[in-house]
Design a protein around this motif. Structure first.
Motif, PDB file in Angstrom:
ATOM      1  N   VAL A   4       0.730  -1.249   0.119  1.00 50.68           N
ATOM      2  CA  VAL A   4       0.180  -0.194  -0.135  1.00 50.68           C
ATOM      3  C   VAL A   4       0.578   1.275  -0.153  1.00 50.68           C
ATOM      4  CG1 VAL A   4      -1.230   1.692   1.471  1.00 50.68           C
ATOM      5  CG2 VAL A   4      -2.106  -0.695   0.922  1.00 50.68           C
ATOM      6  N   ASN A   5       2.009   0.645   0.515  1.00 49.36           N
ATOM      7  CA  ASN A   5       2.598   2.307   0.769  1.00 49.36           C
ATOM      8  C   ASN A   5       3.928   2.679  -0.197  1.00 49.36           C
ATOM      9  OD1 ASN A   5       2.558   2.834   3.367  1.00 49.36           O
ATOM     10  ND2 ASN A   5       3.889   1.670   4.343  1.00 49.36           N
ATOM     11  N   ALA A   6       3.925   1.433  -1.004  1.00 49.72           N
ATOM     12  CA  ALA A   6       4.551   1.499  -2.430  1.00 49.72           C
ATOM     13  C   ALA A   6       3.548   1.956  -3.371  1.00 49.72           C
ATOM     14  CB  ALA A   6       4.871   0.164  -3.013  1.00 49.72           C
ATOM     15  N   LEU A   7       2.587   1.446  -3.611  1.00 48.43           N
ATOM     16  CA  LEU A   7       1.458   2.388  -4.518  1.00 48.43           C
ATOM     17  C   LEU A   7       1.015   3.855  -4.151  1.00 48.43           C
ATOM     18  CD1 LEU A   7      -1.121  -0.455  -4.567  1.00 48.43           C
ATOM     19  CD2 LEU A   7       0.486  -0.050  -6.309  1.00 48.43           C
ATOM     20  N   THR A   8       0.572   3.733  -3.000  1.00 45.37           N
ATOM     21  CA  THR A   8       0.132   5.134  -2.169  1.00 45.37           C
ATOM     22  C   THR A   8       1.905   6.077  -2.997  1.00 45.37           C
ATOM     23  OG1 THR A   8      -0.740   5.120  -0.691  1.00 45.37           O
ATOM     24  CG2 THR A   8      -0.140   7.321  -0.817  1.00 45.37           C
ATOM     25  N   TYR A   9       3.293   5.668  -3.218  1.00 38.19           N
ATOM     26  CA  TYR A   9       4.196   6.852  -3.036  1.00 38.19           C
ATOM     27  C   TYR A   9       4.671   6.846  -4.958  1.00 38.19           C
ATOM     28  CZ  TYR A   9       5.119   7.775   1.699  1.00 38.19           C
ATOM     29  OH  TYR A   9       4.782   8.357   3.398  1.00 38.19           O
ATOM     30  N   GLY A  10       4.494   5.396  -5.178  1.00 37.68           N
ATOM     31  CA  GLY A  10       3.770   5.574  -6.426  1.00 37.68           C
ATOM     32  C   GLY A  10       3.127   6.546  -6.945  1.00 37.68           C
ATOM     33  N   LEU A  11       1.689   6.349  -6.738  1.00 42.00           N
ATOM     34  CA  LEU A  11       0.909   7.518  -7.107  1.00 42.00           C
ATOM     35  C   LEU A  11       1.467   8.862  -7.065  1.00 42.00           C
ATOM     36  CD1 LEU A  11      -1.702   8.090  -8.562  1.00 42.00           C
ATOM     37  CD2 LEU A  11      -2.773   8.166  -5.962  1.00 42.00           C
ATOM     38  N   GLY A  12       2.354   8.953  -6.141  1.00 41.71           N
ATOM     39  CA  GLY A  12       2.503  10.569  -6.132  1.00 41.71           C
ATOM     40  C   GLY A  12       3.745  10.898  -7.174  1.00 41.71           C
ATOM     41  N   ALA A  13       4.464   9.897  -6.922  1.00 44.28           N
ATOM     42  CA  ALA A  13       5.008   9.844  -8.543  1.00 44.28           C
ATOM     43  C   ALA A  13       5.497  10.379  -9.429  1.00 44.28           C
ATOM     44  CB  ALA A  13       6.835   8.486  -8.019  1.00 44.28           C
ATOM     45  N   PHE A  14       3.914   9.370  -9.715  1.00 44.34           N
ATOM     46  CA  PHE A  14       3.556   9.655 -11.023  1.00 44.34           C
ATOM     47  C   PHE A  14       2.893  10.599 -11.310  1.00 44.34           C
ATOM     48  CE2 PHE A  14      -0.794   8.898 -14.314  1.00 44.34           C
ATOM     49  CZ  PHE A  14       0.483   8.163 -15.021  1.00 44.34           C
ATOM     50  N   VAL A  15       2.506  11.077 -10.046  1.00 45.38           N
ATOM     51  CA  VAL A  15       1.814  12.641 -10.791  1.00 45.38           C
ATOM     52  C   VAL A  15       2.728  13.318 -11.373  1.00 45.38           C
ATOM     53  CG1 VAL A  15       0.552  14.526  -9.543  1.00 45.38           C
ATOM     54  CG2 VAL A  15      -0.777  12.502  -9.398  1.00 45.38           C
ATOM     55  N   ILE A  16       3.954  13.758 -10.424  1.00 43.01           N
ATOM     56  CA  ILE A  16       5.042  14.244 -10.461  1.00 43.01           C
ATOM     57  C   ILE A  16       5.668  13.852 -12.121  1.00 43.01           C
ATOM     58  CG2 ILE A  16       7.701  14.622  -9.809  1.00 43.01           C
ATOM     59  CD1 ILE A  16       6.144  13.972  -6.374  1.00 43.01           C
ATOM     60  N   LEU A  17       5.680  12.917 -12.085  1.00 39.11           N
ATOM     61  CA  LEU A  17       6.515  12.139 -13.837  1.00 39.11           C
ATOM     62  C   LEU A  17       5.578  13.318 -14.752  1.00 39.11           C
ATOM     63  CD1 LEU A  17       8.151   9.005 -13.382  1.00 39.11           C
ATOM     64  CD2 LEU A  17       9.148  11.464 -13.444  1.00 39.11           C
ATOM     65  N   SER A  18       4.139  13.253 -14.555  1.00 37.10           N
ATOM     66  CA  SER A  18       3.416  13.200 -15.514  1.00 37.10           C
ATOM     67  C   SER A  18       3.590  14.975 -15.158  1.00 37.10           C
ATOM     68  CB  SER A  18       2.272  12.715 -15.338  1.00 37.10           C
ATOM     69  OG  SER A  18       1.930  11.518 -15.647  1.00 37.10           O
ATOM     70  N   ALA A  19       3.445  15.238 -14.240  1.00 35.17           N
ATOM     71  CA  ALA A  19       3.290  17.289 -14.465  1.00 35.17           C
ATOM     72  C   ALA A  19       4.536  17.578 -14.784  1.00 35.17           C
ATOM     73  CB  ALA A  19       3.331  18.054 -12.541  1.00 35.17           C
ATOM     74  N   PHE A  20       5.900  16.638 -14.865  1.00 37.66           N
ATOM     75  CA  PHE A  20       6.445  17.525 -15.425  1.00 37.66           C
ATOM     76  C   PHE A  20       7.216  17.197 -17.173  1.00 37.66           C
ATOM     77  CE2 PHE A  20       9.636  16.720 -11.583  1.00 37.66           C
ATOM     78  CZ  PHE A  20       9.675  18.457 -11.431  1.00 37.66           C
ATOM     79  N   LYS A  21       5.920  15.883 -17.671  1.00 37.47           N
ATOM     80  CA  LYS A  21       5.727  15.671 -18.854  1.00 37.47           C
ATOM     81  C   LYS A  21       5.330  16.751 -19.491  1.00 37.47           C
ATOM     82  CE  LYS A  21       4.642  12.121 -22.443  1.00 37.47           C
ATOM     83  NZ  LYS A  21       3.771  10.194 -22.052  1.00 37.47           N
ATOM     84  N   VAL A  22       3.719  17.480 -18.944  1.00 35.55           N
ATOM     85  CA  VAL A  22       3.297  18.756 -19.145  1.00 35.55           C
ATOM     86  C   VAL A  22       3.694  19.788 -19.597  1.00 35.55           C
ATOM     87  CG1 VAL A  22       0.676  19.877 -18.895  1.00 35.55           C
ATOM     88  CG2 VAL A  22       1.100  17.138 -19.219  1.00 35.55           C
TER      89      VAL A  22
END
Length: 87
Positions: free
Chosen positions: A65-83
């Protein structure tokens, strides 16, 4: 350009790494960073209360659950950088 799938894999790897580091640091820091693990601990507590499983299963559930939670946060940050990079 990296695809969404690549960003998702990178984000999940970052989440797994952060979750592992937090799990290893628990006894070394006398549980000083326990507040960072609340999503996983809460899920493990509910799982353990509902099923009555082993401690190992609760720790594994907390890590996932912690891996998925922090993974979601990292995904949002990576997506924002891409945009931001495309703009």
């Amino acid at each position: 350009m990296l695809s969404v799938r690549t960003h998702l894999v990178i984000a999940l790897a970052v989440g797994a790494l952060v979750s592992t580091v937090l799990l290893v640091l628990e006894p070394l820091t006398d549980f000083a960073f326990l507040w960072l693990e609340w999503p996983g601990i809460t899920a493990a507590y509910f799982f353990w209360g509902a099923v009555g499983g082993s401690t190992f299963a609760g720790i594994a559930m907390s890590w996932v659950v912690n891996a998925l939670t922090y993974g979601l946060g990292a995904f949002v940050i990576l997506s924002a950088f891409k945009v931001l990079r495309e703009a």
